[in-house]
Design a protein around this motif. Structure first.
Motif, PDB file in Angstrom:
ATOM      1  N   MET A   1      19.157  -2.159   5.485  1.00  0.00           N
ATOM      2  CA  MET A   1      17.958  -1.692   5.749  1.00  0.00           C
ATOM      3  C   MET A   1      17.167  -2.883   5.632  1.00  0.00           C
ATOM      4  SD  MET A   1      16.186   1.647   4.218  1.00  0.00           S
ATOM      5  CE  MET A   1      15.203   0.972   3.349  1.00  0.00           C
ATOM      6  N   THR A   2      16.109  -3.332   6.650  1.00  0.00           N
ATOM      7  CA  THR A   2      15.456  -4.179   6.360  1.00  0.00           C
ATOM      8  C   THR A   2      13.936  -3.840   5.581  1.00  0.00           C
ATOM      9  OG1 THR A   2      14.238  -4.029   8.452  1.00  0.00           O
ATOM     10  CG2 THR A   2      15.752  -5.625   8.324  1.00  0.00           C
ATOM     11  N   THR A   3      13.772  -4.575   4.704  1.00  0.00           N
ATOM     12  CA  THR A   3      12.657  -4.127   3.822  1.00  0.00           C
ATOM     13  C   THR A   3      11.072  -4.592   4.587  1.00  0.00           C
ATOM     14  OG1 THR A   3      13.577  -5.310   1.971  1.00  0.00           O
ATOM     15  CG2 THR A   3      11.581  -4.457   1.411  1.00  0.00           C
ATOM     16  N   LEU A   4      10.209  -3.700   4.640  1.00  0.00           N
ATOM     17  CA  LEU A   4       8.961  -3.779   5.281  1.00  0.00           C
ATOM     18  C   LEU A   4       7.992  -5.001   4.352  1.00  0.00           C
ATOM     19  CD1 LEU A   4       8.061  -0.325   6.452  1.00  0.00           C
ATOM     20  CD2 LEU A   4       8.805  -2.229   7.896  1.00  0.00           C
ATOM     21  N   PRO A   5       7.433  -5.773   5.146  1.00  0.00           N
ATOM     22  CA  PRO A   5       6.587  -6.703   4.188  1.00  0.00           C
ATOM     23  C   PRO A   5       5.339  -5.617   3.492  1.00  0.00           C
ATOM     24  CG  PRO A   5       6.106  -6.863   6.509  1.00  0.00           C
ATOM     25  CD  PRO A   5       7.255  -5.998   6.390  1.00  0.00           C
ATOM     26  N   THR A   6       5.275  -6.512   2.153  1.00  0.00           N
ATOM     27  CA  THR A   6       3.745  -5.900   1.654  1.00  0.00           C
ATOM     28  C   THR A   6       2.591  -6.334   2.282  1.00  0.00           C
ATOM     29  OG1 THR A   6       5.229  -5.979  -0.542  1.00  0.00           O
ATOM     30  CG2 THR A   6       2.769  -6.284  -0.740  1.00  0.00           C
ATOM     31  N   VAL A   7       1.642  -5.536   2.182  1.00  0.00           N
ATOM     32  CA  VAL A   7       0.399  -5.937   2.899  1.00  0.00           C
ATOM     33  C   VAL A   7      -0.594  -5.903   1.827  1.00  0.00           C
ATOM     34  CG1 VAL A   7      -1.302  -4.955   4.640  1.00  0.00           C
ATOM     35  CG2 VAL A   7       1.180  -4.228   4.562  1.00  0.00           C
ATOM     36  N   PHE A   8      -1.268  -7.036   1.672  1.00  0.00           N
ATOM     37  CA  PHE A   8      -2.329  -7.600   1.012  1.00  0.00           C
ATOM     38  C   PHE A   8      -3.781  -7.181   1.576  1.00  0.00           C
ATOM     39  CE2 PHE A   8      -5.103 -10.703  -1.241  1.00  0.00           C
ATOM     40  CZ  PHE A   8      -4.676 -10.710  -2.278  1.00  0.00           C
ATOM     41  N   ILE A   9      -4.402  -6.424   1.110  1.00  0.00           N
ATOM     42  CA  ILE A   9      -5.840  -5.841   1.890  1.00  0.00           C
ATOM     43  C   ILE A   9      -7.000  -6.206   0.917  1.00  0.00           C
ATOM     44  CG2 ILE A   9      -7.083  -3.975   2.859  1.00  0.00           C
ATOM     45  CD1 ILE A   9      -4.275  -2.690   3.153  1.00  0.00           C
ATOM     46  N   THR A  10      -7.943  -7.122   1.471  1.00  0.00           N
ATOM     47  CA  THR A  10      -9.215  -7.166   0.649  1.00  0.00           C
ATOM     48  C   THR A  10     -10.051  -6.296   1.056  1.00  0.00           C
ATOM     49  OG1 THR A  10     -10.184  -8.715   2.257  1.00  0.00           O
ATOM     50  CG2 THR A  10      -8.608  -9.842   0.423  1.00  0.00           C
ATOM     51  N   GLY A  11     -11.120  -5.906   0.268  1.00  0.00           N
ATOM     52  CA  GLY A  11     -12.128  -4.779   0.534  1.00  0.00           C
ATOM     53  C   GLY A  11     -11.293  -3.353   0.940  1.00  0.00           C
ATOM     54  N   ALA A  12     -10.459  -3.072  -0.251  1.00  0.00           N
ATOM     55  CA  ALA A  12      -9.732  -1.752   0.148  1.00  0.00           C
ATOM     56  C   ALA A  12     -10.018  -0.572  -0.579  1.00  0.00           C
ATOM     57  CB  ALA A  12      -8.203  -2.223  -0.210  1.00  0.00           C
ATOM     58  N   SER A  13     -11.401  -0.909  -1.467  1.00  0.00           N
ATOM     59  CA  SER A  13     -11.922   0.314  -1.971  1.00  0.00           C
ATOM     60  C   SER A  13     -12.531   1.040  -1.036  1.00  0.00           C
ATOM     61  CB  SER A  13     -12.718  -0.252  -3.205  1.00  0.00           C
ATOM     62  OG  SER A  13     -13.903  -0.813  -2.749  1.00  0.00           O
ATOM     63  N   SER A  14     -12.850   0.834   0.079  1.00  0.00           N
ATOM     64  CA  SER A  14     -13.679   2.007   0.926  1.00  0.00           C
ATOM     65  C   SER A  14     -13.487   1.401   2.184  1.00  0.00           C
ATOM     66  CB  SER A  14     -15.264   2.084   0.502  1.00  0.00           C
ATOM     67  OG  SER A  14     -15.719   0.648   0.716  1.00  0.00           O
ATOM     68  N   GLY A  15     -13.915   2.136   3.087  1.00  0.00           N
ATOM     69  CA  GLY A  15     -14.055   1.978   4.576  1.00  0.00           C
ATOM     70  C   GLY A  15     -13.056   1.420   5.357  1.00  0.00           C
ATOM     71  N   ILE A  16     -12.991   0.476   5.989  1.00  0.00           N
ATOM     72  CA  ILE A  16     -12.205  -0.179   6.786  1.00  0.00           C
ATOM     73  C   ILE A  16     -10.762  -0.592   6.092  1.00  0.00           C
ATOM     74  CG2 ILE A  16     -11.355  -1.929   8.516  1.00  0.00           C
ATOM     75  CD1 ILE A  16     -14.248  -1.643   9.618  1.00  0.00           C
ATOM     76  N   GLY A  17     -11.033  -1.226   5.055  1.00  0.00           N
ATOM     77  CA  GLY A  17      -9.952  -1.755   4.107  1.00  0.00           C
ATOM     78  C   GLY A  17      -9.191  -0.511   3.515  1.00  0.00           C
ATOM     79  N   ALA A  18      -9.994   0.438   2.922  1.00  0.00           N
ATOM     80  CA  ALA A  18      -9.281   1.711   2.696  1.00  0.00           C
ATOM     81  C   ALA A  18      -8.485   2.489   3.495  1.00  0.00           C
ATOM     82  CB  ALA A  18     -10.208   2.840   1.779  1.00  0.00           C
ATOM     83  N   THR A  19      -8.786   2.517   5.045  1.00  0.00           N
ATOM     84  CA  THR A  19      -8.169   3.181   5.858  1.00  0.00           C
ATOM     85  C   THR A  19      -7.001   2.332   6.204  1.00  0.00           C
ATOM     86  OG1 THR A  19     -10.303   3.949   6.536  1.00  0.00           O
ATOM     87  CG2 THR A  19      -8.493   4.170   8.196  1.00  0.00           C
TER      88      THR A  19
END
Ligand SMILES: NC(=O)c1ccc[n+]([C@@H]2O[C@H](COP(=O)([O-])OP(=O)(O)OC[C@H]3O[C@@H](n4cnc5c(N)ncnc54)[C@H](OP(=O)(O)O)[C@@H]3O)[C@@H](O)[C@H]2O)c1
Length: 262
Positions: free
Chosen positions: A1-19
């Motif tokens: 099974m291949t491992t999916l990459p980890t996603v690093f998201i800035t501005g993740a506390s609300s809006g587009i980043g949280a989505t």
């Protein structure tokens, strides 16, 4: 099974980043969520862990602070699990050019351009080395529209588009995917934070629709994704005109109209 990459998201506390965080968690990716409001990040992280059985780490950082940025840069350079960077954190401008304080100008430009560029620059060499990885930069259609009267914000977003196009040119031959996402008005807290009542806007996209469309563009490996642009050929025409203009820049002599008249 291949491992999916980890996603690093800035501005993740609300809006587009949280989505984005919700959507990538649903797809089974582990996440690193970055913003200033740790309480909100912790709440979101806990929910996403329970609902999706993924690992979610929270990093509190103010991206206008160089010391905080350095910590994130080290993480992006060293953590080989991180394979997708969502460069999303941003603020909008309240008022016109004449209303801006030096502090507000600096904060806006630092967050929307310097932080985004430094994070991309931190991760790009590792991606280029491994021949894989994705960088998603959130711009705005305001970057096309000086007529909107948000000159500094729009300039930062024009920067984001240019940077993304340049990175695509430099990095895609090395296997790195770069996407610029250009939303128009989208229902998030950015408006309230800038002192604007979102309900006064004539047309607004819901944030889920925006992010789902952006992810379709991501899956199709589009360079520029403009969810509210209904006629895709408009973008092709604009980009074609730009390339046409470049082909007519000949630098040995000034154009005829700038030569002294005999
Ligand atoms: N909504 C729109 O109409 C629209 C349209 C075009 C483009 N965009 C772009 O979309 C991106 C996301 O905005 P949004 O609409 O989702 O707005 P939002 O809901 O206000 O989200 C902005 C995010 O950025 C974070 N942030 C703000 N200042 C920060 C700082 N100094 N350090 C670290 N994080 C910071 C906020 O978290 P904390 O406060 O917890 O730090 C928040 O998570 C921005 O780049 C924006 O320019 C939005």
């Amino acid at each position: 099974m291949t491992t999916l990459p980890t996603v690093f998201i800035t501005g993740a506390s609300s809006g587009i980043g949280a989505t984005y965080a919700e959507r990538f968690a649903r797809r089974g990716h582990d996440l690193v969520l970055v913003a200033r409001d740790k309480l909100r990040l912790d709440k979101l992280a806990e929910r996403l862990r329970v609902e999706n059985n993924v690992a979610v780490e929270v990093v509190q950082a103010d991206l206008t602070q160089s010391t905080d940025l350095s910590v994130l840069e080290t993480r992006l350079r060293d953590d080989a699990r991180i394979g997708i960077l969502i460069n999303n954190a941003g603020i909008a401008q309240a008022g016109g050019f004449l209303d801006q304080s030096p502090e507000a100008i600096e904060r806006l430009i630092t967050l929307n351009t310097t932080a985004l560029t430094r994070l991309a620059a931190a991760i790009a060499p590792r991606f280029a080395q491994s021949g894989t990885g994705s960088i998603v930069n959130i711009g705005s259609v305001v970057g096309f529209a000086p007529e909107f009267g948000m000159s500094i914000y729009g300039a930062t977003k024009a920067f984001v588009l240019f940077l993304s196009q340049g990175l695509n040119f430099e990095l895609s031959p090395k296997g790195v995917y770069v996407q610029a996402v250009l939303p128009a008005a989208t229902r998030t807290e950015i408006w309230e934070r800038a002192g604007i009542d979102v309900n006064t806007l004539p047309e607004v996209m819901e944030v889920a629709e925006l992010v789902d469309a952006a992810l379709l563009g991501f899956d199709r490996r589009e360079l520029v994704t403009i969810p509210p642009l209904h006629v895709a050929e408009r973008w092709d025409a604009l980009d074609g005109a730009r390339q046409g203009l470049l082909s007519d820049i000949r630098q040995t002599h000034a154009a005829e109209r700038y030569r002294p008249q005999a």
